[in-house]
Scaffold this active site. Structure first.
Site, PDB file in Angstrom:
ATOM      1  N   GLY A  23       0.806  -1.220   0.000  1.00 61.48           N
ATOM      2  CA  GLY A  23       0.000   0.000   0.000  1.00 61.48           C
ATOM      3  C   GLY A  23       0.833   1.261   0.000  1.00 61.48           C
ATOM      4  N   LEU A 172       6.661   8.630   7.204  1.00 59.35           N
ATOM      5  CA  LEU A 172       6.574   9.377   5.948  1.00 59.35           C
ATOM      6  C   LEU A 172       5.196  10.023   5.821  1.00 59.35           C
ATOM      7  CD1 LEU A 172       4.626   7.853   3.645  1.00 59.35           C
ATOM      8  CD2 LEU A 172       6.533   6.298   3.575  1.00 59.35           C
ATOM      9  N   LYS A 225       4.556   6.567  17.781  1.00 61.83           N
ATOM     10  CA  LYS A 225       3.904   6.802  16.490  1.00 61.83           C
ATOM     11  C   LYS A 225       2.528   7.442  16.687  1.00 61.83           C
ATOM     12  CE  LYS A 225       2.632   6.429  12.228  1.00 61.83           C
ATOM     13  NZ  LYS A 225       3.173   7.111  11.100  1.00 61.83           N
ATOM     14  N   ASN A 229       1.518  11.503  15.645  1.00 64.75           N
ATOM     15  CA  ASN A 229       0.369  11.892  14.821  1.00 64.75           C
ATOM     16  C   ASN A 229      -0.636  12.715  15.623  1.00 64.75           C
ATOM     17  OD1 ASN A 229       1.218  10.944  12.391  1.00 64.75           O
ATOM     18  ND2 ASN A 229       0.193   8.970  12.541  1.00 64.75           N
ATOM     19  N   PHE A 231       0.056  14.769  18.100  1.00 60.83           N
ATOM     20  CA  PHE A 231       0.611  16.126  18.255  1.00 60.83           C
ATOM     21  C   PHE A 231       0.484  16.921  16.950  1.00 60.83           C
ATOM     22  CE2 PHE A 231       3.238  17.035  22.160  1.00 60.83           C
ATOM     23  CZ  PHE A 231       2.670  16.039  22.939  1.00 60.83           C
ATOM     24  N   CYS A 281      -4.186   8.474   8.633  1.00 60.01           N
ATOM     25  CA  CYS A 281      -3.574   8.310   9.958  1.00 60.01           C
ATOM     26  C   CYS A 281      -4.164   9.162  11.082  1.00 60.01           C
ATOM     27  CB  CYS A 281      -2.084   8.612   9.878  1.00 60.01           C
ATOM     28  SG  CYS A 281      -1.178   7.313   9.048  1.00 60.01           S
ATOM     29  N   LYS A 284      -7.658   8.300  12.657  1.00 60.98           N
ATOM     30  CA  LYS A 284      -7.626   6.904  13.116  1.00 60.98           C
ATOM     31  C   LYS A 284      -6.742   6.763  14.354  1.00 60.98           C
ATOM     32  CE  LYS A 284      -4.706   4.007  11.397  1.00 60.98           C
ATOM     33  NZ  LYS A 284      -3.920   3.237  10.415  1.00 60.98           N
ATOM     34  N   ARG A 455      -8.172  26.139   1.460  1.00 56.57           N
ATOM     35  CA  ARG A 455      -6.731  25.963   1.675  1.00 56.57           C
ATOM     36  C   ARG A 455      -5.976  27.289   1.631  1.00 56.57           C
ATOM     37  NH1 ARG A 455      -5.347  20.671   3.192  1.00 56.57           N
ATOM     38  NH2 ARG A 455      -6.960  19.325   2.378  1.00 56.57           N
TER      39      ARG A 455
HETATM   40  C1  UDX Z   1       0.812  12.040   8.548  1.00 56.81           C
HETATM   41  C2  UDX Z   1       2.110  12.346   9.310  1.00 56.81           C
HETATM   42  O1  UDX Z   1       2.590  13.633   8.912  1.00 56.81           O
HETATM   43  C3  UDX Z   1       3.155  11.277   9.001  1.00 56.81           C
HETATM   44  O2  UDX Z   1       4.314  11.503   9.785  1.00 56.81           O
HETATM   45  C4  UDX Z   1       2.569   9.906   9.327  1.00 56.81           C
HETATM   46  O3  UDX Z   1       3.494   8.897   8.969  1.00 56.81           O
HETATM   47  C5  UDX Z   1       1.267   9.668   8.585  1.00 56.81           C
HETATM   48  O4  UDX Z   1       0.341  10.740   8.882  1.00 56.81           O
HETATM   49  P1  UDX Z   1      -0.017  12.327   6.047  1.00 56.81           P
HETATM   50  O5  UDX Z   1      -1.369  12.040   6.632  1.00 56.81           O
HETATM   51  O6  UDX Z   1       0.437  11.567   4.864  1.00 56.81           O
HETATM   52  O7  UDX Z   1       1.110  12.115   7.167  1.00 56.81           O
HETATM   53  O8  UDX Z   1       0.052  13.885   5.645  1.00 56.81           O
HETATM   54  P2  UDX Z   1       0.258  15.230   6.477  1.00 56.81           P
HETATM   55  O9  UDX Z   1       1.170  16.086   5.697  1.00 56.81           O
HETATM   56  O10 UDX Z   1       0.615  15.008   7.881  1.00 56.81           O
HETATM   57  O11 UDX Z   1      -1.171  15.907   6.392  1.00 56.81           O
HETATM   58  C6  UDX Z   1      -2.299  15.393   7.079  1.00 56.81           C
HETATM   59  C7  UDX Z   1      -3.493  16.304   6.897  1.00 56.81           C
HETATM   60  O12 UDX Z   1      -3.322  17.515   7.624  1.00 56.81           O
HETATM   61  C8  UDX Z   1      -3.736  16.718   5.448  1.00 56.81           C
HETATM   62  O13 UDX Z   1      -5.118  16.704   5.179  1.00 56.81           O
HETATM   63  C9  UDX Z   1      -3.190  18.117   5.378  1.00 56.81           C
HETATM   64  O14 UDX Z   1      -3.786  18.891   4.369  1.00 56.81           O
HETATM   65  C10 UDX Z   1      -3.532  18.625   6.774  1.00 56.81           C
HETATM   66  N1  UDX Z   1      -2.678  19.730   7.222  1.00 56.81           N
HETATM   67  C11 UDX Z   1      -1.360  19.515   7.433  1.00 56.81           C
HETATM   68  C12 UDX Z   1      -3.232  20.970   7.436  1.00 56.81           C
HETATM   69  O15 UDX Z   1      -4.430  21.179   7.248  1.00 56.81           O
HETATM   70  N2  UDX Z   1      -2.422  21.982   7.874  1.00 56.81           N
HETATM   71  C13 UDX Z   1      -1.085  21.804   8.106  1.00 56.81           C
HETATM   72  O16 UDX Z   1      -0.414  22.784   8.516  1.00 56.81           O
HETATM   73  C14 UDX Z   1      -0.536  20.527   7.863  1.00 56.81           C
HETATM   74  P1  ADP Z   2      -1.264   1.790   4.204  1.00 55.43           P
HETATM   75  O1  ADP Z   2      -1.595   3.219   3.948  1.00 55.43           O
HETATM   76  O2  ADP Z   2      -1.133   1.461   5.670  1.00 55.43           O
HETATM   77  O3  ADP Z   2      -0.101   1.301   3.403  1.00 55.43           O
HETATM   78  P2  ADP Z   2      -3.071   0.472   2.334  1.00 55.43           P
HETATM   79  O4  ADP Z   2      -4.531   0.169   2.471  1.00 55.43           O
HETATM   80  O5  ADP Z   2      -2.620   1.420   1.271  1.00 55.43           O
HETATM   81  O6  ADP Z   2      -2.568   0.935   3.781  1.00 55.43           O
HETATM   82  O7  ADP Z   2      -2.269  -0.901   2.071  1.00 55.43           O
HETATM   83  C1  ADP Z   2      -2.398  -2.052   2.841  1.00 55.43           C
HETATM   84  C2  ADP Z   2      -2.300  -3.259   1.908  1.00 55.43           C
HETATM   85  O8  ADP Z   2      -2.226  -4.445   2.727  1.00 55.43           O
HETATM   86  C3  ADP Z   2      -3.470  -3.460   0.966  1.00 55.43           C
HETATM   87  O9  ADP Z   2      -3.021  -3.479  -0.387  1.00 55.43           O
HETATM   88  C4  ADP Z   2      -4.071  -4.830   1.379  1.00 55.43           C
HETATM   89  O10 ADP Z   2      -4.536  -5.596   0.266  1.00 55.43           O
HETATM   90  C5  ADP Z   2      -2.870  -5.503   2.019  1.00 55.43           C
HETATM   91  N1  ADP Z   2      -3.202  -6.578   2.950  1.00 55.43           N
HETATM   92  C6  ADP Z   2      -4.107  -6.566   3.956  1.00 55.43           C
HETATM   93  N2  ADP Z   2      -4.127  -7.756   4.601  1.00 55.43           N
HETATM   94  C7  ADP Z   2      -3.222  -8.548   3.984  1.00 55.43           C
HETATM   95  C8  ADP Z   2      -2.765  -9.884   4.194  1.00 55.43           C
HETATM   96  N3  ADP Z   2      -3.265 -10.630   5.180  1.00 55.43           N
HETATM   97  N4  ADP Z   2      -1.816 -10.375   3.372  1.00 55.43           N
HETATM   98  C9  ADP Z   2      -1.297  -9.616   2.371  1.00 55.43           C
HETATM   99  N5  ADP Z   2      -1.674  -8.339   2.141  1.00 55.43           N
HETATM  100  C10 ADP Z   2      -2.621  -7.813   2.924  1.00 55.43           C
END
Ligand code: UDX
Ligand code: ADP
Length: 477
Positions: A23, A172, A225, A229, A231, A281, A284, A455
């Site tokens: 994923g 990331l 972790k 997230n 914070f 993230c 959740k 935005r």
């Molecule tokens: C986040 C964490 O940053 C990352 O470290 C973790 O591994 C996964 O979750 P992500 O969700 O991919 O990453 O993107 P991020 O850049 O954190 O943005 C999250 C949301 O907050 C987005 O909808 C973004 O638009 C929003 N955001 C972010 C704001 O509205 N304002 C900001 O100043 C920063």
């Molecule tokens: P993330 O953002 O955490 O990477 P995604 O939904 O993009 O989450 O990716 C998770 C992947 O894990 C999906 O492609 C899903 O098909 C796969 N997956 C879930 N359960 C299993 C499993 N038991 N064996 C192999 N792959 C799996």
């Protein structure tokens, strides 16, 4: 069984890695390991054959700047995408679990706890097919003490295989994944066995400076972790709460953010007010944290973090209320251009995107939506809207289906979306929106022509001077 100190086999350098889950996390992370460590064979496996086929095609399943070059550079050499799950696990010295852990939609903890079904299935599969010794690495974000369950399942392996379990959460951010993986602020590795920790440290040390490799105990790693997230999301909710006050007081939230961000104790990042945070993230992980706090009898702590999500929901609702209020208290049968559907720019991911909720609320007001996103497909947008109307596991009502069918169109450019529209709502900060031909767009829109910028990306373009009624987040003009 998990290995005890006396019977633990010597752990050599990692030669073969298997990552379960192809994923948004597993794909880019493993591509980077393959790119940096040519001596390691990396197999990424998934039960979703279509996803694996996409990883093996010219059109990768996820859009992420820089990812194509890295994947295409190593694919077929030391980077392999396959559905041969058992074989890849059996051959590997190290198995990453990188599957999704969505919020539960049913049963105990529904709406808050993480659904660990996929993690447990992976652990059972590893236990079933493994031989010899393996290091199992949790990459997915998990509630604290998940490793305990993983260890317990692995301990039941009947083949005599032994295991060490590590936690190595991924930090990331989507849209910047490749840069984040190339130069991470830190790599966190939690575990109990020094040798297993060292084996993973040695993988990352091939490109990450030693001072950025942080090792902790398992539980600190898992909790870090969730805390990181929480914070980050808290900062967004904090500035968004201030945006509401700015709109009431003629302060400007971007000016306030700049002023407070220059305080080195606060810092300038993650202070961009928006229509609300999304992504797989933040929500959740906070809900998961809240659930954990309640479980451990800490209701005050749970309430404290819950407020971050509550504020985010309020921000999304507030945006729609402002649109409706401004457009003379009705958007019924009005065409509204939706610019951007992804949860942030430079990704095709829509999980928990604010756009889903804004579109739902506008549809409930009977608006007609013309949606454009440069990377999100029509099928994805419709699936997201159907899911939000379904509300968990419920059936999609005939009325909701009709509303989506009749009132939503997905178009292939921003200007077409705005054609004959009463308003544009900018929901994702894609760079290309600022380059649109606004004079032409204005000509073709209904008047007054409203722009609601969720935005503040068009704020510097002086759209009012062109003749738009321009409204952003956290300021009033
Ligand atoms: C986040 C964490 O940053 C990352 O470290 C973790 O591994 C996964 O979750 P992500 O969700 O991919 O990453 O993107 P991020 O850049 O954190 O943005 C999250 C949301 O907050 C987005 O909808 C973004 O638009 C929003 N955001 C972010 C704001 O509205 N304002 C900001 O100043 C920063
Ligand atoms: P993330 O953002 O955490 O990477 P995604 O939904 O993009 O989450 O990716 C998770 C992947 O894990 C999906 O492609 C899903 O098909 C796969 N997956 C879930 N359960 C299993 C499993 N038991 N064996 C192999 N792959 C799996």
């Amino acid at each position: 069984m998990t290995a005890t100190a006396s019977e633990r086999p010597a752990i050599g350098p990692v030669k073969k890695i298997c990552c379960i889950g192809a994923g948004y996390v597993g794909g880019p992370t493993m591509a980077m390991i393959a790119h940096q460590c040519h001596g390691i064979e990396v197999k990424v496996v998934d039960i979703n054959a279509e996803r694996i086929a996409q990883w093996n095609s010219d059109e990768l399943p996820i859009y992420e700047p820089g990812l194509d070059d890295i994947v295409k550079g190593r694919r077929g050499q030391n980077l392999i995408f396959t559905t041969e799950v058992d074989e890849a696990i059996r051959e590997a010295d190290m198995v990453f679990i990188s599957v999704n852990t969505p919020t539960k939609t049913f049963g105990v903890g529904a709406g808050r706890a993480a659904n660990l079904e996929f993690i447990e299935k992976c652990a059972r599969k590893i236990a079933e097919v493994s031989v010899g010794h393996k290091i199992v690495v949790e990459k997915s974000t998990l509630p604290v003490r998940t490793a305990e369950a993983v260890k317990a399942i692995l301990a039941e392996a009947t083949s005599g295989a032994t295991f060490d379990v590590l936690s190595n959460p991924e930090f990331l951010a989507e849209g910047t994944a490749i840069d984040d993986l190339l130069a991470p602020d830190r790599v966190l590795i939690g575990g109990e066995s020094e040798a297993a920790i060292q084996a993973l440290v040695d993988v990352y040390a091939q490109w990450v400076p030693a001072e950025r490799l942080l090792t902790t105990n398992l539980w600190s790693s898992e909790l870090s972790k969730l805390t990181a997230n929480a914070f980050l999301a808290q900062r967004v909710s904090s500035i968004n709460s201030i945006s509401a006050l700015c709109e009431a007081t003629e302060a400007d939230v971007d000016e306030v953010a700049m002023a407070i961000g220059m305080d080195s104790r606060i810092g300038p990042k993650f202070l961009k007010s928006s229509v609300g945070f999304g992504g797989s993230c933040f929500q959740k992980d906070i809900l998961n944290l809240v659930y954990l706090c309640e479980y451990f009898g800490l209701p005050e702590v749970a309430d404290y973090w819950q407020q971050v999500v509550t504020m985010n929901d309020y921000q999304k609702r507030r945006f729609v209320h402002r649109m409706v209020r401004t457009m003379f208290n009705t958007v019924s049968d009005k065409k509204i251009a939706i610019w951007g559907f992804a949860f942030k720019k430079d990704t095709n991911d829509t999980r928990e995107s604010a756009a889903i909720y804004v579109c739902r609320d506008l549809l409930l007001e009977k608006a007609r939506l013309s949606i454009y996103d440069p990377q999100v497909t029509k099928a994805q947008i419709v699936a997201n809207l159907e899911a939000v109307f379904q509300n968990g596991d419920q059936e999609l009502s005939a009325m909701s289906r009709q509303l989506i069918e009749n009132n939503v169109e997905v178009v292939s450019d921003a200007e077409a979306a705005a054609d004959s529209a009463h308003a544009i709502a900018v929901l994702t900060e894609w760079d290309e929106f600022a380059n649109a031909n606004f004079a032409k767009i204005l000509e073709r829109m209904k008047k007054p022509a409203f722009v609601f910028d969720g935005r503040n990306t068009l704020k510097g373009l002086n759209l009012e001077e062109l003749g738009f009624d321009y409204q952003g987040i956290g300021f009033s003009r």
